[in-house]
Structures are given as C-alpha cells and as structure tokens.
Design a protein around this motif. Structure first.
Motif, short mmCIF file in Angstrom:
data_model
loop_
_atom_site.label_atom_id
_atom_site.label_comp_id
_atom_site.label_asym_id
_atom_site.label_seq_id
_atom_site.Cartn_x
_atom_site.Cartn_y
_atom_site.Cartn_z
N GLN A 63 0.83 -1.21 0.00
CA GLN A 63 0.00 0.00 0.00
C GLN A 63 0.86 1.26 0.00
N LEU A 64 1.90 1.27 0.84
CA LEU A 64 2.79 2.44 0.88
C LEU A 64 3.49 2.66 -0.46
N ASP A 65 3.93 1.58 -1.10
CA ASP A 65 4.60 1.72 -2.38
C ASP A 65 3.64 2.27 -3.44
N ARG A 66 2.40 1.83 -3.39
CA ARG A 66 1.40 2.35 -4.35
C ARG A 66 1.12 3.82 -4.08
N ILE A 67 1.04 4.20 -2.81
CA ILE A 67 0.84 5.61 -2.44
C ILE A 67 2.03 6.43 -2.91
N ALA A 68 3.25 5.88 -2.81
CA ALA A 68 4.48 6.58 -3.22
C ALA A 68 4.50 6.89 -4.71
N GLU A 69 3.73 6.14 -5.50
CA GLU A 69 3.64 6.46 -6.94
C GLU A 69 3.00 7.82 -7.16
N VAL A 70 2.13 8.23 -6.24
CA VAL A 70 1.41 9.51 -6.35
C VAL A 70 2.08 10.59 -5.51
#
Length: 128
Positions: A63-70
């Motif tokens: 989840q954190l990695d996906r958030i880091a994309e934005v």
C-alpha cells in the motif's frame, strides 16, 4: 426482528434464512459472492515496527509503495514482509506528508490513514 425471538428460532433449529423469512416474509434471499479483493484489512492489533514480519507488513508495504507512486516525497519500497529501515523511512515520510507524528511506527492511526489514502489513490471504492 427481535433479539430473543430470533434466538428462540435458532435454538428451535431454524437457519439464518428461515429466521429472516419468519420476520420479513418469504421473498427474503441471501446472496453470496466470490471473495472480494483489494479491500483494506483491519489493524493487526499491535504496532508494526522494525523487526516486524509477516503478511500484514507485506500488505502495508504494498500500500505504501502504491501511495508513493502519487506522493513522490514517500520513498518507494519493496514488499517483502520484513519491516526494516527502508519501510520505517517510508512510514516517517508518509506520516510527515499526512501530518501524523513522525515515529516510523505503524500504529492504529497511521494504519488507517494508510488505508484511507490507499483507497483514494487506487480508486477501489468508486463504482464504475
């Protein structure tokens, strides 16, 4: 439907649908669905910190990695299920970005903020 009335029916051998039909009529049905994926899961009950391992750590790393994309201020991380220094740094940056105490520990408040932002960036809560 009453608490004790449904309890008595259950003790008399009625199943769930029979109890519902007793109170609401014969046009009641229970539908089932395939397992739903992508829905955030509940807080594990204890904070996640350096040294934590397992499925909940891997999930929050994803989840954190996906958030880091934005949110580019949050460093990208690999979801390996091991809470190390890189995960702690990503958590600290997440906490800074979303005005939480910058501890690097995923407590109750941080867990649910990650879940909230993850749902927002992946748009999994929107109907299509």
């Amino acid at each position: 439907m009453t608490q004790w009335g449904s309890k008595d029916l259950g003790e008399s051998g009625y199943n769930a649908i029979e109890i519902l039909r007793n109170f609401y009529g014969d046009n009641m049905y229970i539908n089932t669905a395939e397992q739903i994926s992508g829905i955030p899961i509940s807080y594990p009950g204890t904070p996640l910190d350096i040294g934590s391992t397992g499925e909940k750590v891997r999930l929050v790393q994803e989840q954190l990695d996906r958030i880091a994309e934005v949110y580019s201020s949050i460093p990208r991380i690999t979801a390996d299920g091991i809470y190390g220094e890189r995960t702690a740094e990503a958590v600290r940056q997440f906490q800074k970005t979303f005005n939480l105490p910058q501890t690097g520990v995923i407590d109750f408040r941080t867990w649910y903020k990650i879940s909230q932002i993850y749902v927002g960036v992946t748009r999994i809560a929107e109907l299509v």
